[in-house]
Design an enzyme around this catalytic site. Sequence first.
Site, PDB file in Angstrom:
ATOM      1  CG  HIS A  19      -1.802   1.224   1.234  1.00  8.76           C
ATOM      2  ND1 HIS A  19      -2.848   1.388   0.347  1.00  8.76           N
ATOM      3  CD2 HIS A  19      -1.771   2.325   1.989  1.00  8.76           C
ATOM      4  CE1 HIS A  19      -3.422   2.551   0.583  1.00  8.76           C
ATOM      5  NE2 HIS A  19      -2.792   3.135   1.570  1.00  8.76           N
ATOM      6  NE  ARG A  29      -2.544   6.726  -5.831  1.00  9.05           N
ATOM      7  CZ  ARG A  29      -3.048   5.885  -4.913  1.00  9.05           C
ATOM      8  NH1 ARG A  29      -2.761   4.630  -4.967  1.00  9.05           N
ATOM      9  NH2 ARG A  29      -3.830   6.330  -3.979  1.00  9.05           N
TER      10      ARG A  29
END
Length: 96
Positions: A19, A29
């Site tokens: 993450h 993104r």
Amino acid sequence: MKVLVVQALSNGRYKSCMHEAAVNKYKERKSLAFFQCPKEYKVLRAPDEVVSMDGTKQYPDFTWSHFLHFTQNHYRADQATLPNFINWFLSFKTTN
């Protein structure tokens, strides 16, 4: 950790990443959030259709309990987790 399983299930088509979130106003993104909790005894494998498109199978079939055991007892989750799990799993299978 679960995103590593997605990499195995997709036969490496979807790469895993820990993450990370970085703001970049110049580049878009995309993120995918999901939650999964397979039964411990269920075999996790890439679909035959995906493997046949790729030509080779990248990862062995394994159970969630094997993966969970490895990450909870032998190795923390990072970029090397999946390759290290596969090596451990294959050596574990040959000795049992």
